[in-house]
Design a protein around this motif. Sequence first.
Motif, mmCIF file in Angstrom:
data_model
loop_
_atom_site.group_PDB
_atom_site.id
_atom_site.type_symbol
_atom_site.label_atom_id
_atom_site.label_comp_id
_atom_site.label_asym_id
_atom_site.label_seq_id
_atom_site.Cartn_x
_atom_site.Cartn_y
_atom_site.Cartn_z
ATOM 1 N N ARG A 92 5.209 -6.912 -17.346
ATOM 2 C CA ARG A 92 3.963 -7.058 -16.587
ATOM 3 C C ARG A 92 4.114 -8.119 -15.502
ATOM 4 O O ARG A 92 3.586 -7.963 -14.392
ATOM 5 N N TYR A 227 -4.667 -5.701 -12.107
ATOM 6 C CA TYR A 227 -3.887 -6.537 -13.022
ATOM 7 C C TYR A 227 -4.691 -7.769 -13.448
ATOM 8 O O TYR A 227 -4.586 -8.222 -14.593
ATOM 9 N N ASP A 228 -5.456 -8.316 -12.525
ATOM 10 C CA ASP A 228 -6.284 -9.472 -12.859
ATOM 11 C C ASP A 228 -7.488 -9.073 -13.719
ATOM 12 O O ASP A 228 -7.949 -9.857 -14.548
ATOM 13 N N SER A 231 -6.494 -7.229 -18.630
ATOM 14 C CA SER A 231 -5.476 -8.077 -19.255
ATOM 15 C C SER A 231 -4.843 -7.357 -20.442
ATOM 16 O O SER A 231 -5.284 -6.274 -20.853
ATOM 17 N N THR A 237 -2.642 -10.696 -28.303
ATOM 18 C CA THR A 237 -2.343 -12.113 -28.103
ATOM 19 C C THR A 237 -2.757 -12.943 -29.314
ATOM 20 O O THR A 237 -2.049 -13.885 -29.714
ATOM 21 N N ASN A 296 0.066 -14.960 -16.731
ATOM 22 C CA ASN A 296 -0.669 -14.970 -15.465
ATOM 23 C C ASN A 296 0.150 -15.778 -14.463
ATOM 24 O O ASN A 296 0.067 -17.012 -14.418
#
Length: 490
Positions: A92, A227-228, A231, A237, A296
């Motif tokens: 990514r 992409y922002d 997520s 995560t 990020n």
Amino acid sequence: MTVSYTLKVANSRFGGFSKLLFRWKGSIYKLLYKEFIVFVVLYALLSIIYRRLLTEEQKRLYTKVAQYCNRSTDLIPMSFVLGFYVTLIVNRWWAQYTSIPLPDQLMCVISSNVHGKDERGRILRRTLVRYANLSAVLILRSVSTRVLKRFPTMDHVVEAGFMTQDERKQFESLYSDFNKYWIPCVWFTNLAAQARRDGRIRDDVALRLLMDELNLFRAKCSMLFHYDWISIPLVYTQVVTIAVYSFFAFCLIGRQFLEPLEPGQEGDLDMYIPLSTLLQFFFYAGWLKVAEQIINPFGEDDDDFETNKLIDRNLQVSLLSVDDMYQNLPPATKDKYWNESTAQPPYTIATAAETLKPSFLGSTFDMRMTEDMEQSQTVEASPNMARTQTPLLSRFLAAASPAISIKNFGRGGRATPHLRRARGDSTAHCEDPEAVGRIEEEETEDEESQRGSPCSPKASNKQKEKLPLIQVEAPSRESIEAEQPGAGEP
């Protein structure tokens, strides 16, 4: 600022990567040292409490708890969970970098297809490329903290020269609940259509090429926005983070030095510094910190993308290509190798050894044949030429197929000549004298066995040996019905 060490690893040498271990900026030490200190302090506190403050009975209970925690660490699939997660994060990360809009292709199309050396033509080219850069700035303000700190308001964008006051008023007059980074792209299309009507763009093919490049540029801006927006799922995560933290929570208790439960039992080596556990923490927690840093890349970490530098570069290069370089060509003259059939650029003394290496022409170019020259020559096939066969292949081709033999067999020995004729025909073109002689000998013996008495031992033995399948006759329907009890009754 991105940490680049490409030059340091240009050549492979002894201890090449080892020299990179002593860097601080962008290193794993800078990312992990705080967590590492916390882990060491907690481990030391538990060790002191166990050694100095617990009674014998409490030590026995703590030993059982520590053994349980040590066994529990084997149940957490750390390598599996972290490996897949970090792989997803790295893919990514690189995809986001390739989605950053660059005006290089667009500015070349503008410079070659929007014509006019006058002021109007110059304004058109500069405005078109400025709209593209404005769209990139607007989307980078939405995803990058560095760019947002540089252009916190639209006044700063106007002051930087990406937008005029009139354009800002029109931009703010258009109401939308969503991000408006696409508005300069629409201005671009309308201005390009106007240039086509004015003859600045000479044909529809050039206009179509210009629109295609703009669409590619806008698609990259849209991809950055998505992409922002989208997520990696939060649960993934969370699972990885809980797995790492719980693993080392068990290690804090289970990896302590334990006194033996029985007085005569031999205990483990008392190492005040758990080297293997600290290395394990360094690897696994460091792996998690790598994912945390690049999940990020539009932040302000050492290895995050330098978006402000990209903005400066894109604006400077694009304006230079459509303005100063428009129809500004060096004179076209004959090159240095005009009268030479083969161009051979010179080498310096440092690279002269490369001229001694032969050019690569293919992996089979230098292959040496080990066979005779006669076998390597090409032979034309003709209808009268007999086909050559190996002795082993001739034996297989000379023998009748079992499927053909069963199909052509009848009752008794009457099918034998037919079978032998088929075998003889199949070897009509065989050049193996051994196989041909063997077949003729078998046919002669079969004919003699057929002329002899069928009751003779020799003939019967040969028939049993040659044709074991044809001696079994199927029973008739009348005999089957006679053997079944009650077959004749209705």
